[in-house]
Motif scaffolding. Structure first.
Motif, PDB file in Angstrom:
ATOM      1  N   HIS A  88       0.420  38.651  95.615  1.00 45.13           N
ATOM      2  CA  HIS A  88       1.010  37.324  95.780  1.00 45.13           C
ATOM      3  C   HIS A  88       2.354  37.233  95.073  1.00 45.13           C
ATOM      4  CE1 HIS A  88       1.672  32.995  95.369  1.00 45.13           C
ATOM      5  NE2 HIS A  88       0.907  32.876  96.439  1.00 45.13           N
ATOM      6  N   SER A  92       5.342  36.389  97.546  1.00 54.66           N
ATOM      7  CA  SER A  92       5.942  35.066  97.380  1.00 54.66           C
ATOM      8  C   SER A  92       7.384  35.177  96.894  1.00 54.66           C
ATOM      9  CB  SER A  92       5.119  34.213  96.411  1.00 54.66           C
ATOM     10  OG  SER A  92       5.044  34.823  95.138  1.00 54.66           O
ATOM     11  N   SER A  93       7.681  36.194  96.063  1.00 54.55           N
ATOM     12  CA  SER A  93       9.068  36.414  95.642  1.00 54.55           C
ATOM     13  C   SER A  93       9.946  36.715  96.847  1.00 54.55           C
ATOM     14  CB  SER A  93       9.148  37.559  94.630  1.00 54.55           C
ATOM     15  OG  SER A  93       8.458  37.242  93.441  1.00 54.55           O
ATOM     16  N   SER A 119       7.363  32.133  91.744  1.00 51.30           N
ATOM     17  CA  SER A 119       6.168  32.770  92.307  1.00 51.30           C
ATOM     18  C   SER A 119       4.930  32.550  91.436  1.00 51.30           C
ATOM     19  CB  SER A 119       6.403  34.269  92.487  1.00 51.30           C
ATOM     20  OG  SER A 119       6.491  34.923  91.236  1.00 51.30           O
ATOM     21  N   SER A 121       2.084  30.542  89.152  1.00 54.71           N
ATOM     22  CA  SER A 121       1.364  29.267  89.181  1.00 54.71           C
ATOM     23  C   SER A 121       1.077  28.824  87.760  1.00 54.71           C
ATOM     24  CB  SER A 121       0.058  29.405  89.969  1.00 54.71           C
ATOM     25  OG  SER A 121       0.321  29.776  91.306  1.00 54.71           O
ATOM     26  N   LEU A 280       6.224  24.870  98.981  1.00 56.41           N
ATOM     27  CA  LEU A 280       5.017  25.003  98.161  1.00 56.41           C
ATOM     28  C   LEU A 280       3.753  25.279  98.973  1.00 56.41           C
ATOM     29  CD1 LEU A 280       3.818  24.890  95.318  1.00 56.41           C
ATOM     30  CD2 LEU A 280       3.622  22.405  95.569  1.00 56.41           C
ATOM     31  N   LYS A 283       2.935  28.872  99.520  1.00 52.58           N
ATOM     32  CA  LYS A 283       2.354  29.569  98.370  1.00 52.58           C
ATOM     33  C   LYS A 283       0.830  29.504  98.429  1.00 52.58           C
ATOM     34  CE  LYS A 283       3.149  29.848  93.402  1.00 52.58           C
ATOM     35  NZ  LYS A 283       3.929  29.306  92.280  1.00 52.58           N
ATOM     36  N   SER A 305      -7.236  28.706  95.914  1.00 53.02           N
ATOM     37  CA  SER A 305      -5.848  28.532  96.348  1.00 53.02           C
ATOM     38  C   SER A 305      -5.306  27.165  95.968  1.00 53.02           C
ATOM     39  CB  SER A 305      -5.744  28.729  97.865  1.00 53.02           C
ATOM     40  OG  SER A 305      -6.173  30.016  98.242  1.00 53.02           O
ATOM     41  N   THR A 309      -1.868  26.291  93.773  1.00 51.08           N
ATOM     42  CA  THR A 309      -0.737  25.797  94.563  1.00 51.08           C
ATOM     43  C   THR A 309       0.111  24.846  93.721  1.00 51.08           C
ATOM     44  OG1 THR A 309      -2.052  26.018  96.582  1.00 51.08           O
ATOM     45  CG2 THR A 309      -0.056  24.698  96.734  1.00 51.08           C
ATOM     46  N   TYR A 311       3.835  25.156  90.773  1.00 48.05           N
ATOM     47  CA  TYR A 311       4.789  26.022  90.080  1.00 48.05           C
ATOM     48  C   TYR A 311       4.460  26.031  88.598  1.00 48.05           C
ATOM     49  CZ  TYR A 311       7.396  25.896  94.463  1.00 48.05           C
ATOM     50  OH  TYR A 311       7.763  26.011  95.777  1.00 48.05           O
ATOM     51  N   SER A 337       5.605  19.557  91.595  1.00 47.83           N
ATOM     52  CA  SER A 337       4.425  20.331  92.021  1.00 47.83           C
ATOM     53  C   SER A 337       3.173  19.858  91.291  1.00 47.83           C
ATOM     54  CB  SER A 337       4.653  21.831  91.781  1.00 47.83           C
ATOM     55  OG  SER A 337       4.524  22.181  90.421  1.00 47.83           O
TER      56      SER A 337
END
Length: 516
Positions: A88, A92-93, A119, A121, A280, A283, A305, A309, A311, A337
């Motif tokens: 991930h 995600s990056s 990336s 969480s 978002l 992600k 997840s 979800t 940052y 977020s």
């Protein structure tokens, strides 16, 4: 007195958030931005912000220490944790990188560091939400915390490489930490049950773990987590965690205030936060499909997840080292977020129930070993939740000659009961598929001793929904909760403290009658 200003703003905004159905932490974030905007009028200056930063840091260390107290290192050495965390981070990056380059026109290296920061969480938010729902030791909670620890380790490596700083050679001593475990166990045994135990927790989290790791050139957050994890196997680890609860919660208010108090955003910062907020959901979707790839069921993949979800505050820490000019835009992004993620986590179970049919269709045919089907065989009574109340109910019913089976979603509670000779199985009472696949042909009564009130309500509804007509009995701390459980279909709901008082009175009567 500046503390009066913080407390007032935090309480008023937190209470306002609660009134409109949001978690108080959303109000704390709003209080931070309010202090940033009106700080000059209420006497909050840069020096005061530095003090708040320190309080926030202590809150994070205490949170990670208590997370460590509930962590088993074996949960990290799993392919869904290591694979999910590393894959991930990389994917995600790559997803964020082109969006950042195109929207901000940044150099590739700077854009890559910013994408990496996004990336991750939030360990603080996820741990706080899972702890609040009593799901840190549930299957999806363990996966989420494991992935977050992998991410935090990656963040430490990235920060070290990007800043050019390397840990002290003495950092190798960290590998000898397990040798200290017997000493730590003896210290916890000797500390009693009162303020000395609290001081021991503060010493290990803030001084030995936090400051000690900093002296070695390592992350203080990692140190607090490591020392908590070393005590996780102790029988009083939960008691230590509970004793630190109030202190940790107060300091964490400072963490959420700190995110907002850093400064008000300009138009560019708001645009950046808007773009990242739009991205978002990607992600969360990436986490969901990666977990499905690692054979998790749709429910576990979904709940894990949702927890991830958002940052991360680690993105802010990373920015302070290598991207200081991006601190305010990232702070706004992280705050937004949190505002979205916190209420979403609150409704994650009902939301899954609504989406279950569509999500289950995406599952792989194979099943994760921790999520097998369950049969209760010839058991007559099912006890759901094997904490102190559940264990006492189980033992009493077994002494009366009933065939009893227990269930829990906490592997530690299961292991404790199995070592004592009880028949206990792993299960999550809020799992829709669990109720559909559960085989309970001989069950006549169900005792609900789960920690969470919502879990008891859901379990009652699921039992009645599948046609169970036997006895359902529960306990509750408050009358309004007891009424909700009975409205869901329970036959009896007893108030815990009232029953404890009645039980004490019964013992007194019995002893007095025996002397006459």
């Amino acid at each position: 007195m500046i503390e009066a200003t913080w407390i007032t703003f935090a309480f008023v905004m937190g209470l306002g958030a609660r009134f409109i159905g949001l978690p108080p932490l959303v109000g704390y974030l709003g209080a931070g931005f309010a202090l940033a905007g009106f700080g000059d009028y209420v006497g909050v200056g840069p020096r005061d912000s530095a003090v708040l930063d320190h309080i926030a840091h202590l809150g994070v260390l205490l949170l990670l220490f208590t997370v460590g107290l509930k962590l088993k290192l074996g949960n990290l050495v799993k392919r869904e944790v290591i694979g999910g965390g590393v894959l991930h981070f990389a994917l995600s990056s790559l997803i964020f990188l082109p969006a950042i380059v195109l929207s901000l026109d940044l150099p590739w290296l700077q854009a890559l560091l910013l994408a990496m920061a996004l990336s991750f969480s939030s360990t603080v938010l996820a741990a706080k939400v899972l702890e609040g729902k009593r799901e840190l030791r549930a299957f999806h909670g363990r996966i989420a915390i494991g992935v977050l620890i992998i991410q935090d380790l990656i963040a430490l490596i990235v920060m070290s490489l990007a800043s050019g700083e390397v840990p002290s050679p003495w950092a190798l001593l960290v590998f000898a930490l397990p040798l200290l475990r017997p000493l730590l166990f003896r210290l916890l045994d000797a500390s009693g049950h009162e303020e000395l135990m609290v001081l021991l927790g503060l010493l290990l989290a803030l001084v030995v773990g936090g400051y000690g790791f900093e002296l070695l050139g390592l992350s203080s957050e990692l140190g607090a987590l490591a020392f908590g994890a070393m005590l996780a196997a102790h029988k009083r680890a939960t008691e230590l965690s509970n004793s630190l609860w109030s202190i940790k919660e107060v300091f964490l208010v400072g963490f959420f205030l700190q995110i907002g108090i850093g400064g008000l955003p300009d138009a560019d910062a708001l645009m950046f936060a808007l773009v990242m907020t739009v991205l978002l959901p990607l992600k969360g979707l990436l986490f969901f499909f990666l977990f499905l790839m690692f054979r998790l069921r749709a429910r576990s993949a979904f709940l894990t997840s949702v927890s991830l979800t958002n940052y991360s505050e680690f993105g802010l820490i990373m920015a302070s080292v290598v991207l200081p000019q991006w601190m305010i835009p990232l702070a706004i992004t992280v705050a937004v977020s949190f505002v979205l993620s916190a209420p979403l986590n609150r409704i994650s179970h009902p939301l899954y129930d609504r989406l279950a049919r569509r999500l289950i269709a995406l599952e792989r045919d194979t099943r994760h070993p921790d999520e097998r089907q369950i049969s209760l065989g010839d058991a007559q009574i099912l006890v759901m939740g094997m904490g102190r109340t559940g264990r006492a109910a189980y033992d009493h019913l077994q002494e009366k000659g009933f065939r009893v089976t227990g269930m829990d979603s906490d592997p530690v509670a299961i292991e404790l009961s199995q070592n004592a000779g009880r028949q206990v199985l792993f299960a999550d009472g809020e799992d829709q598929m669990f109720w559909q696949r559960l085989d309970m042909p001989m069950i006549e009564a169900v005792v609900l001793s789960l920690n969470d009130a919502e879990a008891k309500i859901i379990a009652t509804q699921k039992l009645r929904g599948r046609g169970f007509t036997g006895l359902i009995v529960s306990h509750a701390m408050y009358e309004d909760i007891a009424k909700r459980i009975q409205d869901a279909g329970a036959d009896r709901t007893y108030l815990t403290m009232s029953e404890a008082g009645a039980g004490l009175a019964e013992h007194v009567c019995r002893d007095l009658n025996g002397k006459r």
